[in-house]
Design an enzyme around this catalytic site. Structure first.
Site, PDB file in Angstrom:
ATOM      1  N   GLY A 150       0.826  -1.196   0.000  1.00 38.67           N
ATOM      2  CA  GLY A 150       0.000   0.000   0.000  1.00 38.67           C
ATOM      3  C   GLY A 150       0.865   1.251   0.000  1.00 38.67           C
ATOM      4  O   GLY A 150       1.998   1.261  -0.485  1.00 38.67           O
ATOM      5  N   SER A 151       0.357   2.298   0.635  1.00 38.45           N
ATOM      6  CA  SER A 151       0.976   3.619   0.487  1.00 38.45           C
ATOM      7  C   SER A 151       2.312   3.789   1.188  1.00 38.45           C
ATOM      8  O   SER A 151       3.034   4.755   0.915  1.00 38.45           O
ATOM      9  CB  SER A 151       0.006   4.697   0.983  1.00 38.45           C
ATOM     10  OG  SER A 151      -1.144   4.733   0.151  1.00 38.45           O
ATOM     11  N   THR A 152       2.673   2.893   2.117  1.00 40.51           N
ATOM     12  CA  THR A 152       4.014   3.016   2.717  1.00 40.51           C
ATOM     13  C   THR A 152       5.096   2.842   1.652  1.00 40.51           C
ATOM     14  O   THR A 152       6.206   3.358   1.791  1.00 40.51           O
ATOM     15  CB  THR A 152       4.219   1.968   3.829  1.00 40.51           C
ATOM     16  OG1 THR A 152       3.923   0.668   3.320  1.00 40.51           O
ATOM     17  CG2 THR A 152       3.320   2.255   5.027  1.00 40.51           C
ATOM     18  N   PHE A 153       4.750   2.135   0.573  1.00 41.13           N
ATOM     19  CA  PHE A 153       5.707   1.898  -0.506  1.00 41.13           C
ATOM     20  C   PHE A 153       5.971   3.173  -1.314  1.00 41.13           C
ATOM     21  O   PHE A 153       6.981   3.270  -2.032  1.00 41.13           O
ATOM     22  CB  PHE A 153       5.176   0.795  -1.434  1.00 41.13           C
ATOM     23  CG  PHE A 153       6.201   0.220  -2.372  1.00 41.13           C
ATOM     24  CD1 PHE A 153       7.101  -0.734  -1.941  1.00 41.13           C
ATOM     25  CD2 PHE A 153       6.267   0.632  -3.698  1.00 41.13           C
ATOM     26  CE1 PHE A 153       8.049  -1.272  -2.810  1.00 41.13           C
ATOM     27  CE2 PHE A 153       7.194   0.109  -4.579  1.00 41.13           C
ATOM     28  CZ  PHE A 153       8.095  -0.855  -4.121  1.00 41.13           C
ATOM     29  N   LYS A 154       5.091   4.143  -1.179  1.00 41.39           N
ATOM     30  CA  LYS A 154       5.248   5.390  -1.937  1.00 41.39           C
ATOM     31  C   LYS A 154       6.529   6.133  -1.561  1.00 41.39           C
ATOM     32  O   LYS A 154       7.012   6.972  -2.322  1.00 41.39           O
ATOM     33  CB  LYS A 154       4.032   6.287  -1.711  1.00 41.39           C
ATOM     34  CG  LYS A 154       2.742   5.743  -2.321  1.00 41.39           C
ATOM     35  CD  LYS A 154       1.534   6.589  -1.936  1.00 41.39           C
ATOM     36  CE  LYS A 154       0.256   6.030  -2.544  1.00 41.39           C
ATOM     37  NZ  LYS A 154      -0.951   6.751  -2.091  1.00 41.39           N
TER      38      LYS A 154
END
Length: 631
Positions: free
Chosen positions: A288-292
């Site tokens: 999810g967005s932690t990978f951003k």
């Protein structure tokens, strides 16, 4: 004359034979004495083994995590007792075992029978009672079993030992060769019937203690982290949860937690899925967005974006390869700078960063940050995760990867990568063992920080840190804000996949935080699997947990209060918070008289509070529940 010659020949032969006999006796009695004695003793001796002293497991500060406790074991020599049935009749009630089966074991024709499992690791009181019986042929050997002074703490990392004292899971298994010890032995000399030989003294054979393993873990930090996971499991009725705390400057793992836990002293009673799965290294899921953070770091390093001076308009979706990829905010975020793209965790904005990078550069940075391969942490059961193959990395795959969807990574990979993004750009190998200490107290092996490679520049890393602090002060990570500690971070909300399809309403919510954001000493990652009783967003559920963990462990990491943090302005809708008072020792009536506005849920039928969750001093939202447990 002939008879004299014969007589002389016989005499010479007799002298030669006598000389040979004397020589043989001299060789056997004098020259080969010790060798023959050892061979004879090997045929006569009967050994009563003492259990090997297994090495201890301690935390980075020398605090005992796994030790040993005395556990006697019974041995029986049938040849020395004419009535094993009677002996079994006396022993069975004390050992609380079946008398018939015990008598059958004690009647074997072996020279020595180990009474296991019936008489293995018995209590000292039992050993004393049995010793008073003075049963012929029954001996008590010294044995040891593992002791856990902190109960279930770290259980899914530590693992456990089996029936024979060998490591079967976790650290106990991975470092068994270091931890394993060989026990002392008493050597008794008997004939074939087991009768002690006269004039032959018993002997003692020394064993070797195992080496101790010093972990990088901080036990006090671990207690705080596991308490927070326990509270989250109860509050959100989650299926499981995990957390990692790492020093980004060295790769040292300061805490590694999975929930639920189990009792390593009684691992047979636990579900194998629990003790066989160390979630921070075993579990793989869409980040999810932690990978951003990785996409952001790559975009800044390649200078395809400027946080303050580039702008992006988000209508709520973007078209890629004929597919409509939506933002989590259906109506979109409108016109925004790229710093606001990060603050708002805007999917179309990160798709744009990925598009500007191009598929080759984006893929290259992802692999440089350590995804798609083991971190080589040395922790048993670590997975590698799943990335798109190069020949399958088309425009849609490139777009979804940019915002953390369509790939599967492990939590420890994410922590390793984020650490590199904020520590100045250096990718360090995570590690869990600090030293191996021999029985003499000296280190036989030491583990030091190992840098794999530089991924981004210090200048880019500083920009990543600035953006992450802004996320916590002004964006989706506001619930992780801590007064006087500069916290940065990123939320993550990933829909779970089953049989190739997304499961409706089932998410893994996460948050990864850093502190202090200007010079990070801690990276803290928390993920909650299938939470209920709340809106399923990482910023709502996981962010406040990370904030509380950072607030409590900051003093343990020598992080001083800082006044120069980015100010967080109160927004309408922000939850009101309150510090939990100390209610231990109070009765229900006394708690009621305090007129606290917090909701309280009671557990147990005792008169006074013996335990409370969350603990006193924890800052919680006003709508949160305090769980009070009576005596």
């Amino acid at each position: 004359m002939r008879s004299k010659k014969r007589l002389r020949a016989v005499f010479i032969i007799f002298l030669l034979l006598l000389g040979a006999t004397v020589g043989k006796l001299f060789h056997a009695q004098i020259i080969k004495h010790e060798w023959l004695k050892e061979r004879a003793q090997a045929n006569w001796d009967r050994e009563i083994p003492f259990g090997g002293v297994r090495g201890e497991i301690v935390d980075r500060n020398g605090k005992l995590i796994v030790g040993n406790q005395l556990a006697p074991t019974l041995y029986f020599m049938p040849a020395q007792n004419p009535d094993p049935e009677e002996a079994a009749a006396k022993l069975a009630p004390i050992l609380q075992v079946d008398q018939v089966k015990l008598a059958e074991k004690m009647s074997k024709k072996d020279y020595m029978v180990k009474l296991a499992p019936e008489g293995k690791n018995i209590a000292k009181a039992q050993a004393d009672e049995i010793s008073a019986l003075k049963i012929p042929g029954l001996y008590t050997g010294v044995d040891f079993m593992r002791s856990y002074p902190n109960g279930e703490l770290l259980s899914r990392l530590l693992g456990f030992t089996g029936y024979d004292g060998k490591g079967l899971a976790g650290i106990e298994y991975a470092y068994n060769d270091f931890l394993d010890g060989t026990g002392d032995r008493i050597r008794m000399y008997t004939d074939a019937r087991g009768v002690p030989l006269p004039h032959v003294d018993d002997d003692f054979k020394d064993g070797k203690e195992g080496s101790s393993v010093v972990l990088t873990i901080d036990a006090e930090m671990q207690k705080i982290v596991e308490r927070e996971l326990s509270q989250a499991m109860e509050k959100y009725d989650a299926s499981q949860a995990l957390a990692i705390v790492m020093n980004p400057k060295t790769g040292e793992l300061l805490s590694l937690a999975s929930a639920p836990t189990f009792d390593p002293a009684n691992y047979q009673d636990a579900n194998p899925d629990i003790y066989n799965r160390n979630l921070p290294v075993w579990m793989t899921f869409e980040p999810g967005s932690t990978f951003k953070i990785m996409t952001l770091a790559a975009g800044l390093e390649e200078k395809v974006i400027d946080l303050d001076h580039d702008s992006f308009n988000d209508p709520g979706y973007t078209m890629v390869g004929g597919a409509r990829l939506r933002c989590w905010k259906r109506e979109g975020h409108g016109h925004q700078s790229f710093l606001e793209v990060v603050e708002n965790s805007c999917n179309p904005g990160f798709i744009e960063i990925g598009r500007r990078l191009g598929e080759k550069k984006l893929s290259s940075y992802i692999r440089d940050f350590g995804f798609g391969e083991s971190t080589e942490s040395g922790i048993a059961g670590e997975a590698k995760g799943i990335l798109f193959a190069e020949n399958a990395f088309g425009p849609v795959e490139q777009a979804t990867t940019a915002f953390g969807q369509g790939i599967a990574v492990t939590p420890i990979q994410q922590v390793q990568a984020v650490a590199a993004a904020v520590n100045g750009g250096m990718l360090y190998k995570p590690y869990i063992v600090k030293e191996i200490i021999g029985a003499d107290g000296k280190a036989t092996q030491s583990y030091v920080p190992e840098m794999k490679r530089r991924v981004i520049s210090e200048e880019t890393s500083a920009e990543v840190r600035r953006a992450l602090e802004s996320v916590v002060a002004n964006g989706s990570g506001r619930n992780a804000f801590v007064d006087e500690i500069r916290v940065g971070g990123k939320t993550g909300t990933a829909q779970k996949v089953q049989d190739g399809k997304y499961k409706e309403g089932d998410y893994i919510v996460s948050f990864i935080g850093i502190a202090p954001s200007n010079d990070p000493e801690l990276v803290v990652y928390v993920a909650i699997d299938s939470p209920k009783n709340s809106v399923q967003f990482g910023g709502v559920i996981a962010a406040p947990i990370v904030g509380r963990i950072i607030e409590e462990i900051a003093p343990l990491a020598s992080i001083e209060p800082q006044k120069d943090q980015v100010e967080k302005e109160y927004r309408w809708g922000d939850p009101l918070t309150q510090e939990i008072p100390d209610l231990k020792g109070m009765t229900k009536d006394e708690v009621a008289k305090q007129q606290y506005t917090l909701r309280i849920e009671w557990h147990g039928n005792g008169k006074k509070v013996s335990k409370q969750l969350p603990v006193a001093g924890t800052v919680v939202n006003e709508e949160d529940v305090i769980h009070l447990y009576t005596e």
